[in-house]
Design a protein around this motif. Structure first.
Motif, short mmCIF file in Angstrom:
data_model
loop_
_atom_site.label_atom_id
_atom_site.label_comp_id
_atom_site.label_asym_id
_atom_site.label_seq_id
_atom_site.Cartn_x
_atom_site.Cartn_y
_atom_site.Cartn_z
N PRO A 1 0.79 -1.23 0.00
CA PRO A 1 0.00 0.00 0.00
C PRO A 1 0.83 1.28 0.00
O PRO A 1 0.27 2.36 0.19
CB PRO A 1 -0.79 -0.13 1.31
N ASP B 1 -0.78 6.25 -7.80
CA ASP B 1 -2.07 5.61 -8.01
C ASP B 1 -1.91 4.42 -8.94
O ASP B 1 -0.91 4.30 -9.65
CB ASP B 1 -3.08 6.61 -8.58
N SER C 1 -8.47 3.64 -8.83
CA SER C 1 -8.27 4.28 -7.54
C SER C 1 -7.54 3.34 -6.58
O SER C 1 -7.86 2.15 -6.50
CB SER C 1 -9.62 4.67 -6.93
N ARG C 2 -6.60 3.90 -5.83
CA ARG C 2 -5.89 3.09 -4.85
C ARG C 2 -6.80 2.70 -3.69
O ARG C 2 -6.47 1.81 -2.91
CB ARG C 2 -4.66 3.82 -4.32
N ARG C 3 -7.94 3.37 -3.54
CA ARG C 3 -8.85 3.06 -2.44
C ARG C 3 -9.74 1.86 -2.73
O ARG C 3 -10.07 1.12 -1.83
CB ARG C 3 -9.71 4.29 -2.12
N THR C 4 -10.14 1.72 -3.98
CA THR C 4 -10.98 0.58 -4.35
C THR C 4 -10.92 0.40 -5.86
O THR C 4 -11.09 1.36 -6.61
CB THR C 4 -12.44 0.77 -3.91
N TYR D 1 -11.43 11.85 -3.93
CA TYR D 1 -10.46 11.61 -2.86
C TYR D 1 -10.74 12.48 -1.64
O TYR D 1 -10.48 12.07 -0.51
CB TYR D 1 -9.04 11.82 -3.38
N LYS E 1 -13.83 11.28 1.32
CA LYS E 1 -13.78 10.25 2.36
C LYS E 1 -13.84 10.85 3.76
O LYS E 1 -14.49 10.31 4.66
CB LYS E 1 -12.52 9.40 2.21
N ILE F 1 -17.82 4.63 -1.35
CA ILE F 1 -17.04 4.79 -0.12
C ILE F 1 -17.82 5.43 1.03
O ILE F 1 -17.61 5.10 2.19
CB ILE F 1 -15.75 5.59 -0.38
#
Length: 205
Positions: free
Chosen positions: A94, A115, A124-127, A156, A159, A191
């Motif tokens: 991560p 990313d 997206s690195r989040r999902t 971004y 969140k 999110i």
């Protein structure tokens, strides 16, 4: 390097990054609050740092471009511990947050964010549910500076919104086209399903 040893920030300007990255053989985008300002064409507020987003696949080219800089990676991200990013070292998820300064004695001036991508898509690195064609991730300002598309940047920011994020949202909302608003509303739903921005985005006529 621990949190109490991190030192101060004096952010570069987007114009500085445009000069530095002028010969970059990979896509890059000004991110954060500066990206919103480039989108609306005016300054909104002071900035404590300067964010630049790069695709992870291009990190070797990035590391070579910044060979003379002092570079540290946040490991783990967000917890105040920095480790040197050595030449030839490939950062794996991560890890995505890189602090940069021109020399070890200089203040921090740029925060690089890595990313993900798959083929021609930004991911997206989040999902991995949230993605776009790479060609749609950024825009170019009137002065020729690449910046993150406002809908991507607002995703971004959604969140954990702060006062400055609300300021950015209100400033850029009137400029978003319908497709941008719908994409952002659907991305935020993944999110933060009950985020108040979603109602605003979908109610704009």
């Amino acid at each position: 390097m621990k949190a109490d040893e991190l030192g101060c920030w004096e952010p570069e300007r987007p114009e500085d990054m445009a000069d530095l990255f002028a010969k970059a053989a990979f896509p890059w985008w000004i991110a954060g609050g500066y990206a919103i300002e480039l989108a609306i064409g005016r300054e909104l507020r002071p900035h404590g740092d300067l964010d630049v987003l790069i695709l992870r696949r291009d990190q070797v080219l990035l590391r070579d471009l910044l060979a003379g800089w002092d570079l540290f990676v946040a490991d783990p991200p967000g917890l105040g511990r920095l480790c040197p990013w050595h030449s030839g070292e490939v950062l794996q998820p991560p890890l995505h947050d890189i602090w940069c300064r021109r020399t070890p004695e200089a203040p921090w001036s740029v925060q690089l964010m890595l990313d993900e991508s798959e083929g021609d898509e930004w991911v997206s690195r989040r999902t991995p549910q949230i993605r776009l064609p790479i060609e749609r991730v950024g825009r170019t300002s009137a002065s020729g500076i690449p910046y993150l598309a406002p809908e991507v940047q607002l995703f971004y920011k959604a969140k954990a919104t702060r006062d400055k994020d609300e300021t950015d949202f209100e400033a850029v909302l009137p400029l978003l086209e319908e497709g941008q608003r719908v994409w952002l509303a659907e991305a935020i739903k993944v999110i933060v399903p009950d985020h108040p921005w979603r109602r605003r985005l979908l109610s704009v006529s």
